[in-house]
Design a protein around this motif. Structure first.
Motif, short mmCIF file in Angstrom:
data_model
loop_
_atom_site.label_atom_id
_atom_site.label_comp_id
_atom_site.label_asym_id
_atom_site.label_seq_id
_atom_site.Cartn_x
_atom_site.Cartn_y
_atom_site.Cartn_z
N UNK A 25 -21.36 -39.50 -34.35
CA UNK A 25 -21.45 -39.22 -35.79
C UNK A 25 -22.88 -39.41 -36.29
N UNK A 26 -23.60 -40.38 -35.74
CA UNK A 26 -25.01 -40.57 -36.12
C UNK A 26 -25.81 -39.32 -35.79
N UNK A 27 -25.56 -38.75 -34.61
CA UNK A 27 -26.26 -37.52 -34.23
C UNK A 27 -25.90 -36.38 -35.17
N UNK A 28 -24.64 -36.31 -35.57
CA UNK A 28 -24.21 -35.26 -36.50
C UNK A 28 -24.88 -35.42 -37.86
N UNK A 29 -25.06 -36.67 -38.30
CA UNK A 29 -25.74 -36.91 -39.57
C UNK A 29 -27.19 -36.45 -39.50
N UNK A 30 -27.84 -36.72 -38.37
CA UNK A 30 -29.22 -36.28 -38.21
C UNK A 30 -29.31 -34.75 -38.25
N UNK A 31 -28.33 -34.08 -37.64
CA UNK A 31 -28.30 -32.62 -37.69
C UNK A 31 -28.17 -32.14 -39.14
N UNK A 32 -27.35 -32.85 -39.91
CA UNK A 32 -27.13 -32.44 -41.30
C UNK A 32 -28.38 -32.67 -42.15
N UNK A 33 -29.11 -33.74 -41.86
CA UNK A 33 -30.35 -34.01 -42.60
C UNK A 33 -31.33 -32.85 -42.44
N UNK A 34 -31.31 -32.21 -41.27
CA UNK A 34 -32.22 -31.09 -41.02
C UNK A 34 -32.01 -29.93 -41.99
N UNK A 35 -30.81 -29.84 -42.56
CA UNK A 35 -30.51 -28.74 -43.47
C UNK A 35 -30.83 -29.07 -44.92
N UNK A 36 -31.38 -30.27 -45.17
CA UNK A 36 -31.75 -30.68 -46.52
C UNK A 36 -33.25 -30.93 -46.58
N UNK A 37 -33.85 -30.57 -47.71
CA UNK A 37 -35.28 -30.82 -47.87
C UNK A 37 -35.57 -32.31 -47.93
N UNK A 38 -34.72 -33.03 -48.67
CA UNK A 38 -34.88 -34.48 -48.78
C UNK A 38 -33.51 -35.15 -48.70
N UNK A 39 -33.44 -36.21 -47.88
CA UNK A 39 -32.24 -37.03 -47.79
C UNK A 39 -32.66 -38.48 -47.96
N UNK A 40 -31.74 -39.29 -48.46
CA UNK A 40 -32.04 -40.71 -48.68
C UNK A 40 -30.99 -41.56 -47.99
N UNK A 41 -31.44 -42.63 -47.35
CA UNK A 41 -30.53 -43.60 -46.75
C UNK A 41 -30.57 -44.87 -47.58
N UNK A 42 -29.38 -45.31 -48.03
CA UNK A 42 -29.27 -46.53 -48.83
C UNK A 42 -28.22 -47.43 -48.22
N UNK A 43 -28.40 -48.73 -48.41
CA UNK A 43 -27.34 -49.68 -48.09
C UNK A 43 -26.65 -50.06 -49.39
#
Length: 226
Positions: free
Chosen positions: A63-81
């Motif tokens: 799932x982590x790898x899938x999230x990284x793939x999805x980030x590639x389709x966005x200009x900006x992504x943010x990771x928050x806790x």
């Protein structure tokens, strides 16, 4: 080029969110969060409606790898806790590595941290410290984890659940001796408390602890005889 921003969010008080963090979060179309219920309150505060994806301790490597793939389709992504700075005591490092392998730019926005807050108010020598996160639950495992610090002058910072704090303090005292300790509870929130005492006093404190807890334990102090 896609970007992943590691954004430090409030640890309790929304007023601690920096203007720069607000700017990045408002621009990011994708938020990767621990709990959408927590992050949705921050989104409402900023009047934005991002796409949410969840990353937590139960997220599989696939799932982590899938999230990284999805980030590639966005200009900006943010990771928050849920609170504080991401990538510390959470699974953010795996996502960062996956993004770097895809040549996704990774940057960060500094800000609130329960660790540095607690260190700044503890009154102990904190030029050198060790952050231990959540310690193991079993006494033997705790003993092995803390053994390298039994005669070490580094200040220790760790997290603990409120219902285990008293019992855990007894095991910490057995492993380290009776040191000074600060319990930083519900930092920046309405019921914030900074409890000061010793590990023995904490282990015997006749009270029920509640809320999010950060513990600072003073390093070993050698007696100097002149």
């Amino acid at each position: 080029m896609a970007e992943l921003w590691m954004v430090a969010g409030p640890i309790g008080n929304l007023g601690d969110l920096s203007p720069r963090a607000s700017e990045i979060l408002q621009a990011a179309s994708l938020w990767i969060v621990e709990d959408t219920r927590v992050s949705s309150r921050l989104a409402a505060h900023l009047a934005v409606k991002p796409i949410y994806k969840v990353l937590n301790d139960h997220t599989s490597p696939a799932r982590v790898q899938a999230l990284a793939d999805e980030i590639e389709s966005h200009e900006q992504a943010a990771l928050l806790t849920d609170a504080g700075t991401p990538g510390i005591s959470d699974p953010g490092a795996e996502l960062v590595q996956a993004c770097l392998e895809r040549d996704i730019r990774v940057d960060g926005i500094p800000g609130p941290s329960a660790v540095t807050f607690a260190l700044s108010v503890c009154g102990f020598y904190a030029q050198r410290f060790a952050f231990l996160g959540f310690l193991p639950r079993k006494a033997g495992d705790i003993q092995r984890t803390l053994a390298p610090f039994a005669e070490n002058s580094m200040t220790l910072v760790l997290f603990e659940s409120p219902h285990r704090l008293t019992k855990a303090a007894r095991m910490w005292a057995d492993a380290l001796g009776n040191r000074r300790v600060v319990v930083a509870r519900e930092l920046t929130k309405r019921h914030q408390e900074l409890w000061r005492g010793t590990l023995e006093e904490l282990a015997g404190a006749p009270r029920e602890w509640k809320g999010e807890i950060t513990v600072v334990i003073e390093g070993h102090r050698r007696l100097i005889v002149e």
